[in-house]
Structure formats: structure tokens, C-alpha cells
Scaffold this motif. Sequence first.
Motif, PDB file in Angstrom:
ATOM      1  N   LYS A 245     -26.435  -8.430  21.665  1.00 55.81           N
ATOM      2  CA  LYS A 245     -25.420  -7.524  21.484  1.00 55.81           C
ATOM      3  C   LYS A 245     -26.086  -6.050  21.290  1.00 55.81           C
ATOM      4  N   ALA A 246     -25.649  -4.999  22.035  1.00 51.69           N
ATOM      5  CA  ALA A 246     -26.203  -3.682  21.845  1.00 51.69           C
ATOM      6  C   ALA A 246     -25.456  -3.119  20.460  1.00 51.69           C
ATOM      7  N   VAL A 247     -26.148  -2.307  19.820  1.00 51.50           N
ATOM      8  CA  VAL A 247     -25.993  -1.656  18.471  1.00 51.50           C
ATOM      9  C   VAL A 247     -26.020  -0.080  18.956  1.00 51.50           C
ATOM     10  N   ASN A 248     -25.094   0.544  18.451  1.00 55.97           N
ATOM     11  CA  ASN A 248     -25.068   2.178  18.589  1.00 55.97           C
ATOM     12  C   ASN A 248     -25.373   2.608  17.149  1.00 55.97           C
ATOM     13  N   SER A 249     -25.718   3.848  17.242  1.00 55.10           N
ATOM     14  CA  SER A 249     -26.230   4.552  15.830  1.00 55.10           C
ATOM     15  C   SER A 249     -24.875   4.636  14.943  1.00 55.10           C
ATOM     16  N   GLU A 250     -23.730   4.828  15.383  1.00 59.87           N
ATOM     17  CA  GLU A 250     -22.343   5.012  14.656  1.00 59.87           C
ATOM     18  C   GLU A 250     -22.308   3.638  13.733  1.00 59.87           C
TER      19      GLU A 250
ATOM     20  N   ASP B 284     -26.530   9.502   7.719  1.00 54.62           N
ATOM     21  CA  ASP B 284     -25.691  10.855   8.537  1.00 54.62           C
ATOM     22  C   ASP B 284     -26.718  11.204   9.676  1.00 54.62           C
ATOM     23  N   ASP B 285     -27.891  10.825   9.650  1.00 52.92           N
ATOM     24  CA  ASP B 285     -28.606  11.284  10.843  1.00 52.92           C
ATOM     25  C   ASP B 285     -28.771  10.332  11.913  1.00 52.92           C
ATOM     26  N   LEU B 286     -27.687  10.499  12.798  1.00 51.52           N
ATOM     27  CA  LEU B 286     -27.395   9.724  13.867  1.00 51.52           C
ATOM     28  C   LEU B 286     -28.791   9.565  14.863  1.00 51.52           C
ATOM     29  N   PRO B 287     -29.259  10.832  15.284  1.00 47.38           N
ATOM     30  CA  PRO B 287     -30.466  10.735  16.183  1.00 47.38           C
ATOM     31  C   PRO B 287     -31.628   9.871  15.653  1.00 47.38           C
ATOM     32  N   ARG B 288     -31.857   9.882  14.390  1.00 48.76           N
ATOM     33  CA  ARG B 288     -32.895   9.109  13.497  1.00 48.76           C
ATOM     34  C   ARG B 288     -32.425   7.556  13.564  1.00 48.76           C
TER      35      ARG B 288
ATOM     36  N   MET C  20     -34.533   4.366  15.150  1.00 45.02           N
ATOM     37  CA  MET C  20     -34.767   3.277  14.481  1.00 45.02           C
ATOM     38  C   MET C  20     -34.485   1.881  15.504  1.00 45.02           C
ATOM     39  N   ILE C  21     -33.250   2.135  15.946  1.00 47.15           N
ATOM     40  CA  ILE C  21     -32.443   1.009  16.836  1.00 47.15           C
ATOM     41  C   ILE C  21     -33.554   0.839  18.110  1.00 47.15           C
ATOM     42  N   ASP C  22     -34.003   1.788  18.716  1.00 46.16           N
ATOM     43  CA  ASP C  22     -34.517   1.854  19.986  1.00 46.16           C
ATOM     44  C   ASP C  22     -35.959   1.413  19.692  1.00 46.16           C
ATOM     45  N   ASN C  23     -36.589   1.597  18.638  1.00 45.95           N
ATOM     46  CA  ASN C  23     -38.015   1.258  18.436  1.00 45.95           C
ATOM     47  C   ASN C  23     -37.972  -0.270  17.564  1.00 45.95           C
ATOM     48  N   ALA C  24     -37.207  -0.791  17.426  1.00 48.29           N
ATOM     49  CA  ALA C  24     -37.254  -1.969  16.362  1.00 48.29           C
ATOM     50  C   ALA C  24     -37.796  -3.210  17.478  1.00 48.29           C
ATOM     51  N   ASP C  25     -38.524  -4.045  17.125  1.00 49.48           N
ATOM     52  CA  ASP C  25     -38.942  -5.231  17.853  1.00 49.48           C
ATOM     53  C   ASP C  25     -37.850  -6.293  18.040  1.00 49.48           C
ATOM     54  N   ILE C  26     -37.057  -6.423  16.862  1.00 51.06           N
ATOM     55  CA  ILE C  26     -35.896  -7.458  16.609  1.00 51.06           C
ATOM     56  C   ILE C  26     -34.838  -6.849  15.959  1.00 51.06           C
TER      57      ILE C  26
ATOM     58  N   ARG D 184     -33.224  -5.913  10.992  1.00 54.92           N
ATOM     59  CA  ARG D 184     -33.827  -4.834  11.851  1.00 54.92           C
ATOM     60  C   ARG D 184     -35.359  -4.882  11.400  1.00 54.92           C
ATOM     61  N   ALA D 185     -36.287  -5.593  12.422  1.00 54.08           N
ATOM     62  CA  ALA D 185     -37.759  -5.878  12.198  1.00 54.08           C
ATOM     63  C   ALA D 185     -38.562  -5.169  13.054  1.00 54.08           C
ATOM     64  N   ILE D 186     -39.986  -4.863  12.460  1.00 55.31           N
ATOM     65  CA  ILE D 186     -40.884  -4.453  13.511  1.00 55.31           C
ATOM     66  C   ILE D 186     -42.026  -5.648  13.402  1.00 55.31           C
ATOM     67  N   THR D 187     -42.325  -6.366  14.467  1.00 59.65           N
ATOM     68  CA  THR D 187     -43.429  -7.171  14.571  1.00 59.65           C
ATOM     69  C   THR D 187     -44.587  -7.371  15.738  1.00 59.65           C
ATOM     70  N   ASP D 188     -45.524  -7.992  15.610  1.00 64.12           N
ATOM     71  CA  ASP D 188     -46.385  -8.315  16.622  1.00 64.12           C
ATOM     72  C   ASP D 188     -46.174  -9.594  17.167  1.00 64.12           C
TER      73      ASP D 188
END
Length: 141
Positions: A18-23, A39-43, A47-53, A68-72
Motif C-alpha cells: 500500500k502506497a504511503v504519502n508524506s502527509e 513538518d518537512d514533507l519533501p524530506r 525518506m519514503i521513496d528511498n526506503a528499501d522496505i 521503514r528500513a534500508i537493506t541489501d
Amino acid sequence: MSCINDEEEEDVTYSIKKAVNSEDLARVFKTSGIKRPSDDLPRLQRMIDNADIMVTAWDAARLIGVARAITDFSYCCYLSDLAVDKAYQGTGIGKELVRLLQEQISEEVMLLLLSAPSAMEYYPRIGFDAIGNGFKIARKR
């Protein structure tokens, strides 16, 4: 990498699809008490766009929890955010988000995180071991 199906527990639905938006992410960060740049919605969107999971928990159409995670997907996975709306804390949602995340990364992959001081007693209760051999260079903003 295997893909989990959406799973339900009472009225809570868990998903990796399921898609998540910054809001929505900002709101769950604020309602969970986790300190993030809410309060920094672009940031947050980066964070959403660059998460692996991202494993999410929903009450109907309302986001109530996120892992939210970053992984190889091979050796290590950094759990950068585990946040559950305070109204839902203590119901097992955080533990389930971590369990579903672990399904995605397999038993070969170490899961690690940095804890807020207020959550130091929580993580051992859901299966994490404390470690003392870490270092960091803090972000400047």
C-alpha cells in the motif's frame, strides 16, 4: 525476496504494497511520539521513496504504524523508523511490523536499529539484543 500478502489482525491490516504519502507518514510520526522531521514533507517523501522496505499498519484507510528500513537483502538491514500511533501502542502492532519486516529480509540478514532513550526497554521485549559496539556521525539538520 518473497512478498507477503496483506494480513489482518482484528481491524488492523498490514501491508508492504500500500502506497504511503508524506502527509500520512508525518501524521503517524507525530501521533507516535517519534522525533522525525514531520513538518518537512519533501524530506519525508524522499525518506519514503528511498526506503528499501516499508511495512505498514492501517486501521481502514488510516496509517497507524510503519516500519521503514534500508537493506541489501543479503547481510544487513537498518530499521530506520518503527512508529505506531500512541492510540494503538501496546496492542502488538510494532512487534508485528518487525516480524513482517523480518519475513522480507530472511534469516541471513541482521536487523539493527538505533533506539530513542524512551524506547530502550521496548526493543528487548520484542526480540532485539542490546549492543554496545556502535558509532555514529550525527546529522547536522
